[in-house]
Design an enzyme around this catalytic site. Structure first.
Site, mmCIF file in Angstrom:
data_model
loop_
_atom_site.group_PDB
_atom_site.id
_atom_site.type_symbol
_atom_site.label_atom_id
_atom_site.label_comp_id
_atom_site.label_asym_id
_atom_site.label_seq_id
_atom_site.Cartn_x
_atom_site.Cartn_y
_atom_site.Cartn_z
ATOM 1 N N HIS A 366 -7.625 3.968 -10.941
ATOM 2 C CA HIS A 366 -6.494 4.190 -10.032
ATOM 3 C C HIS A 366 -5.145 3.845 -10.624
ATOM 4 O O HIS A 366 -4.168 3.723 -9.881
ATOM 5 C CB HIS A 366 -6.665 3.368 -8.754
ATOM 6 N N LYS A 560 6.190 2.265 1.235
ATOM 7 C CA LYS A 560 5.114 2.050 0.257
ATOM 8 C C LYS A 560 5.334 0.660 -0.320
ATOM 9 O O LYS A 560 6.357 0.040 -0.052
ATOM 10 C CB LYS A 560 5.169 3.096 -0.853
ATOM 11 N N ARG A 561 4.373 0.174 -1.132
ATOM 12 C CA ARG A 561 4.602 -1.104 -1.787
ATOM 13 C C ARG A 561 5.907 -1.062 -2.574
ATOM 14 O O ARG A 561 6.280 -0.016 -3.093
ATOM 15 C CB ARG A 561 3.434 -1.431 -2.729
ATOM 16 N N LYS A 566 8.046 2.611 -8.542
ATOM 17 C CA LYS A 566 8.214 3.503 -7.393
ATOM 18 C C LYS A 566 9.701 3.762 -7.100
ATOM 19 O O LYS A 566 10.058 4.632 -6.326
ATOM 20 C CB LYS A 566 7.526 2.910 -6.161
ATOM 21 N N THR A 668 -0.694 8.494 -1.816
ATOM 22 C CA THR A 668 -1.365 9.087 -0.657
ATOM 23 C C THR A 668 -0.381 9.152 0.511
ATOM 24 O O THR A 668 -0.526 9.988 1.402
ATOM 25 C CB THR A 668 -2.598 8.263 -0.247
ATOM 26 N N LYS A 672 0.449 11.943 3.638
ATOM 27 C CA LYS A 672 0.591 11.633 5.079
ATOM 28 C C LYS A 672 1.896 12.213 5.611
ATOM 29 O O LYS A 672 1.950 12.736 6.734
ATOM 30 C CB LYS A 672 0.534 10.113 5.293
#
Ligand code: NBG
Length: 826
Positions: A366, A560-561, A566, A668, A672
């Site tokens: 992952h 998100k985290r 990111k 993911t 969504k």
């Protein structure tokens, strides 16, 4: 069907509104000791949870019975995390009882939404990886594939996040404090040893036998949570292990007279399943985490072995009964433990055991971030699991012999493939868990096309050279039950109406929406639904942050985290430059926008925590500035989790998926948002690539360097400081932050962040800034044409079918697991 199964299904407790109401009132009294007059929302929730649970148990018993009698092959999904989210609404949906329950509650003058809000979610995961495991459990049950999720029953899950003075504050998540109606404590318990010594003896037949005498042994006790499928009778199990001390501790206390010593030992045993570790922090020295991993894996394998022996009498049949999927490397120690159980405990010879192991395990990777690839220092391993270290050495020796045969005199390759890293910067030898997983598994996959390609060409390249056939891609998916039906009921109703209710079991059916994209009346309804979701989120934000936001502005969302890769800070730099522009009077033709953030930072990750502080500091200034706050607002929604996420995805117009290309394995959240009609602004990273291909490139806002360009940028010698000098918007934004303007005059507060960006910028924030700002401008302009925006939004939903976790599970089953679906019928 046997008697029990038959009886179980036929004595199904009635589903009528009346029956539900009666059983609810009974449960309220007999479980919580309350009546309608004095019950709190938590009492009402508990009573309703038991009412629903009563309706699940018959199915659970029936499924267990049928799986056992048919000797079904079961998918054992081993994962250190399962981020399941609140159960109650999900179980009502799966039982198709939501309407009846709502009516029953209304008959008692109770508000179902308020009752649902009282559920404390089990936060047994950090983020995407844990949530993926939960989506996969949902799809496995829905597709009627026998499966057990094996993990840890953490007493404290991921911390709750408070925001104090703009900073993240972590609070322990005592989710079990009020009890947990969904779990059943079982009698299955297994011993798990740690430490001690290894001896060799000859048995009666003069064979060498290894005896490991651990210096402490604890027990794992099973707690089962039923996992329902949607609209089917199958129920699978999430089996989580709790660590407990051996009863003999009590005895010892009396015998030796060391009562407090015995209590200490008990506490030590119970600590194993005490708390979930946050990710994004170095694992170095986290001895307890290694113990956790071994603990849950050992219990799970002992459980599978018990079941195989009970039903088949021989472990030769193990691969016909179980396929063990390793969710990242956290459970990779399973490979050594399975060998130990077979060879030492069940006296199988090594080669036979190894053949069975290889057939039984499959590994999903992952992450590509090198720091996230788990390794354990050899001395720690030696001390904690001495026998397993020997087994790993043995596996390694045999494996490296193979390598030598194929690649003669290639010493570098040997060193790279070895399960042991012979010495890093700290001089410690380390066990490489990803290498162990690759060697012991018959299948290795990445979680998006790009990610799998990068695995093959970078981190796992040498393994790909060895065994190209083991590698394959399985792009992630998410469950539409939770992320459309529960998160966005008005959208779900519209879909039911225009394409029929089957879309929830076959998301490709959403294609039927395509022609509606050009239907003006339909687009108007579509906008109405989005408006409703935005108004709901605005309410939530008002309650959670005390800030009011306007549902008629563009909702631009990044949840998100929090992590540098990111790039939440890229988003903030854009906001600051927008703010700067508006202040300079450039706001005439500007699209009113609300930026929404949410996400937790690992407690020890200082840069990520500083990014949270920056977002909140900018928000505070911008939201109070009457010159701009009609056009620009910023909010940070505290404590982003599954439950809060359900309010957020539905309300987004624009979804921020802006990681540096090559860093996000899949993502993911991106799926969504798409399912809920948000358009994506994103890089060619992870599953964004496939989302863009699916929805059409004209319906996606693309920016940023590609993986290849990123590599070229580094090869050329990257100097972010020069970009800062050249780009007035970037300079303006950075300078404004450094001036202390957002920090009550404190010029130093954000310097660690801005200095880092200008000096090294490991995630290319500066390099992508210009392209991002221009892309944002395009998105803002596009939003001003509501008809066209709605058209694109509808097409995004119509074409998102591929991102259902049902598709992903079908692919895993066809290519890896080969477990036969086994419908439970009444
Ligand atoms: C995460 C990746 C995400 C991916 C999820 C689920 C880890 C180690 N990895 O990109 O960062 O979507 O896994 O596959 O948490």
């Amino acid at each position: 069907m046997t008697d029990i199964a038959e009886r179980a299904l036929h004595t199904r407790i009635a589903r009528s509104v009346d029956a539900i109401r009666r059983s609810f009132v009974d449960n309220l009294f007999y479980v919580t000791g309350r009546t309608l007059d004095n019950a709190t929302n938590l009492d009402l929730y508990t009573a309703l949870a038991f009412t629903i649970r009563d309706r699940i148990l018959a199915r659970m018993v029936a499924a267990e019975d049928i799986y056992q009698r048919r000797g079904a092959k079961t998918v054992a999904y081993l994962s250190a995390e399962f981020l399941v989210g609140p159960h109650l609404a999900n179980n009502m949906l799966n039982l198709r009882l939501t309407d009846n329950v709502r009516e029953a509650m209304a008959g008692l003058k109770l508000d179902l939404e308020a009752i649902l809000e009282a559920e404390e979610e089990p936060g047994l995961g950090n983020g995407g990886l844990g949530r993926l495991a939960a989506c996969y459990m949902d799809s496995l049950a829905t597709l009627e594939i026998p499966a057990t999720g094996y993990g840890i029953r953490y007493e404290f899950g991921i911390f709750d996040q408070l925001i104090r003075d703009g900073w993240q504050v972590e609070v322990a998540d005592a989710w079990l404090r009020q009890g947990n109606p969904w779990e059943l404590r079982r009698q299955h318990r297994y011993p798990v040893g740690f430490g001690g010594r290894v001896e060799r003896q000859r048995d009666d037949e003069h064979r060498v036998r290894v005896r490991w005498t651990p210096d402490s042994t604890i027990f794992g006790v099973a707690y089962d949570t039923p996992i329902l499928g949607y609209g089917v009778l199958n129920v699978n199990m999430l089996r989580l292990w709790k660590s407990e001390a051996h009863e003999s501790f009590d005895l010892q206390a009396f015998n030796v007279g060391d009562y407090y010593g015995a209590v200490d030992a008990m506490v030590t045993a119970e600590n194993i399943s005490k708390v979930l570790y946050p990710n994004d922090e170095p694992d170095a020295g986290k001895a307890l985490r290694l113990r956790q991993q071994y603990f849950f894996v050992s219990c799970s394998l002992q459980d599978m072995i018990r079941i195989t022996l009970r039903d088949d009498g021989s472990l030769e049949h193990f691969p016909d009964r179980f396929i063990v999927q390793l969710n990242d490397t956290h459970p990779a120690i399973a490979i050594a433990e399975f060998m130990r159980l077979l060879v030492d405990e069940h006296l199988m010879d090594w080669d036979r055991a190894w053949a069975l192991t290889r057939r039984s395990f499959a590994y999903t990777n992952h992450t590509l971030l090198p720091e996230a690839l788990e390794t354990w220092p050899v001395p720690l391993f030696q001390k904690t699991l001495p026998r397993h270290l020997e087994i790993i050495y043995e596996i390694n020796a045999r494996f490296l012999d193979d390598v030598r045969e194929r690649f003669i005199d290639d010493h570098d390759r040997l060193a790279r493939l070895s399960l042991i890293d012979e010495g890093g910067a700290d001089g410690l030898r380390r066990v490489r868990m990803a290498n162990l997983a690759c060697v012991g598994s018959s299948s290795i996959n990445g979680v998006a096309e790009l990610h799998t390609e990068l695995l093959k060409s970078t981190v796992l390249r040498d393994f790909h050279d060895m065994w190209p056939g083991k590698f394959h891609n399985k792009t992630n998916g998410v469950t539409p039950r939770r992320f459309i039906a529960l998160a966005n009921p008005p959208l779900a109703r519209l879909l039911d109406e225009v394409i029929g209710a089957e879309w929830l079991r076959d998301l490709e059916l959403l294609r039927a929406l395509e022609p509606r994209a050009s239907d003006g009346a339909f687009r108007q309804r579509w906008r109405g639904i989005k408006r409703e979701a935005k108004a709901k989120l605005a309410d939530h934000v008002r309650r959670a942050c005390g800030v009011s936001i306007d549902p008629d502005t563009l909702f631009d969302v990044q949840v998100k985290r929090i992590h540098e890769y990111k790039r939440q800070h890229l988003n903030v730099l854009h906001i600051v430059s927008l703010y700067h522009r508006l202040r300079e009077g450039g706001g005439e033709d500007s699209t009113p926008r609300t930026f929404v953030f949410g996400g937790k930072a690992a407690p020890g990750y200082r840069m990520a925590k500083l990014i949270i502080k920056l977002i909140n500091s900018v928000a505070e200034v911008v939201n109070r500035d009457t010159q701009v706050n009609r056009l620009l607002r910023v909010v940070f929604v505290p404590d982003f989790n599954v439950k809060n996420g359900q309010h957020i995805y539905a309300a987004a117009d624009l979804s921020e998926q802006i990681s540096t290309a090559g860093k996000e394995a899949s993502g993911t959240g991106n799926m969504k948002f798409t399912m809920n009609g948000a358009l994506t602004i994103g890089t060619l990273d992870g599953a964004n690539v496939e989302i863009r291909a699916a929805v059409g490139e004209e319906n996606f806002f693309l920016f940023g360097q590609t993986v290849e360009q990123v590599a070229e940028t580094w090869a050329r010698g990257y100097r972010p400081g020069e970009i800062y000098e050249r780009d007035p918007d970037l300079r303006g934004a950075v300078d404004l932050i450094n001036s202390g303007f957002f920090a009550h005059g404190d010029r130093g507060l954000f310097r660690p962040l801005t200095d880092h960006l200008l000096a090294s910028d490991p995630f290319l924030v500066c390099a992508d800034f210009r392209d991002y700002v221009e892309c944002q401008d395009r998105a803002a302009r596009a939003y001003r044409d509501p008809e066209d925006w709605s058209r694109m939004s509808i097409l995004n939903v119509a074409r998102c079918g591929r991102f259902s976790s049902d598709r992903a599970i079908r692919e895993y089953n066809a290519d890896v697991w080969r477990a036969r679906p086994l419908p439970v019928t009444s």
